[in-house]
Design an enzyme around this catalytic site. Sequence first.
Site, PDB file in Angstrom:
ATOM      1  N   PRO A   2       0.769  -1.284   0.007  1.00 33.89           N
ATOM      2  CA  PRO A   2      -0.017   0.024  -0.132  1.00 33.89           C
ATOM      3  C   PRO A   2       0.881   1.358   0.100  1.00 33.89           C
ATOM      4  O   PRO A   2       1.973   1.191   0.711  1.00 33.89           O
ATOM      5  CB  PRO A   2      -0.897  -0.050   1.331  1.00 33.89           C
ATOM      6  CG  PRO A   2      -0.745  -1.772   1.682  1.00 33.89           C
ATOM      7  CD  PRO A   2       0.587  -1.999   1.088  1.00 33.89           C
ATOM      8  N   CYS A   3       0.541   2.124  -0.676  1.00 32.89           N
ATOM      9  CA  CYS A   3       1.331   3.488  -1.038  1.00 32.89           C
ATOM     10  C   CYS A   3       0.399   4.404  -1.504  1.00 32.89           C
ATOM     11  O   CYS A   3      -0.413   4.336  -1.952  1.00 32.89           O
ATOM     12  CB  CYS A   3       2.801   3.290  -1.986  1.00 32.89           C
ATOM     13  SG  CYS A   3       3.607   1.684  -1.396  1.00 32.89           S
TER      14      CYS A   3
END
Length: 494
Positions: A2-3
Amino acid sequence: MPCTTLLVGRRASADGSPLVARTEDSSAGSFDPKRAVVVRPEDQPRTYTSVLGGRTIELPENPLRYTAIPNALPDEGIWGCAGINAANVAMSATETITSNPRVLGADPLVERRGGQPGGFGEEDLVTLVLPYIRSAREGVERLGALLAEHGTYEMNGIAFSDAEDIWWLETVGGHHWIARRVPEDHYVTMPNQLGIDSFDLADAEGPGRNHLASPDLRAFLREHHLDLTLREDGQSADVFNPREAFGSHSEHDHVYNSPRAWYMQRTLSPHAEDWDAGAPGTSPDSDDLAWSRRPERLLTVEDVKDVLSSHYQGTVFDPYSPRGTDAERRAFRPIGINRHNALAILQIRPELPESHRAVQWIAYASLPFTTPIPMFTNVEEAPAYLGTTEATVSTDSFYWVSRMIAALADAHYSEVILAIERYQQRTLALGHAAVHAADQEAAGTDDPSAVPGLLAAANTAVAEKIREATDALLGEVLFTASNHMTNRFSRSDG
């Protein structure tokens, strides 16, 4: 992984620098300590094997020196995160993105089975690409060739930048890819979702001025009926919407992904739309928010840091605000989240000499409570405060101190946020002053070979100044948290 990614074209930034920025966020329930490193040519492997994919590749000779922010614990691979090489080319890898069953059925992701190797993924890409490219476009081309030959086991978005351009590449299934040049006067917002919303096949197959892709992309689209464009008579068949063809519009997107793009655009283009009216295309759960927009003013490093630290301030969705209901405050995944591992803002300044035009701003841990340190990249070693991260928690590590401050501050947000904001303003000012002073010193030297040494000294000096400010903030936040412990009691309480 997740980014959140934010890209700023050179004509949209205050100093004419293309800006590539991304938070690397760990998966839920885990934290991956990070450290900054400089990988010298002699330290770059010549034979590389992916830990997760198990695939082995022979790498070219004569790699360039480059910076990276790998995992401090290499048990799952390198995970280089982001860096700038000796040719002043930047790379951020990767933004995990979405797909759909039609794409994954047509070109399945490469899985590791029965001892057979899988493809390459986020853990590998900086190491496999950044040391061997001399322009952003070359980065797209090298990565595209690797994807075609070896494949990938996940969907990813990757950014490349040089002094002129930013290119954004998105993987499409196991072996296909598309890439688009970011408009020079636009910014791009990328949560964990396939993002490109318009693509010109004729340009990709021809001059490639603004679009590049797998050579067989048109045939791939046709064979598997992936292009969902409704066209009027005479409308070009060359232009299609990749988000519709290759991406997703799930309920997960409406909670986890699109609200982040909505808030970034609401912040950077506040008067462009009525962002709070809930209209199609401008609401937090919209499926068709623009991939890129023109900002209403030129953007700075501080703007980038602030947007990537945000948690829906000024709305009912802010988890730290009393304005909304409990349900509203927990409705959407914030940009500034507890699971940040690192932030990299990659800045290539075209107006300066090549010897000192590249700066990598690095922050660790939960960004609403932390600050970035600037690091010139034309050096042989990262400053110890940025690069010393072990498994054991230590105040000698910027990563661990940042994580401690964030964990203590979160529960006492209203009591400590003013101190944190003062700290962030002070340390960003220290960073800018240090960069300016080092620029002047580098410009004034008659010996080009001395520039890396003076830049390394500047890196260490500003890191130590920010270390002092960070230690002071830790003491202040710790004092506040201690005074609000549940077991507090004084004789005056009675």
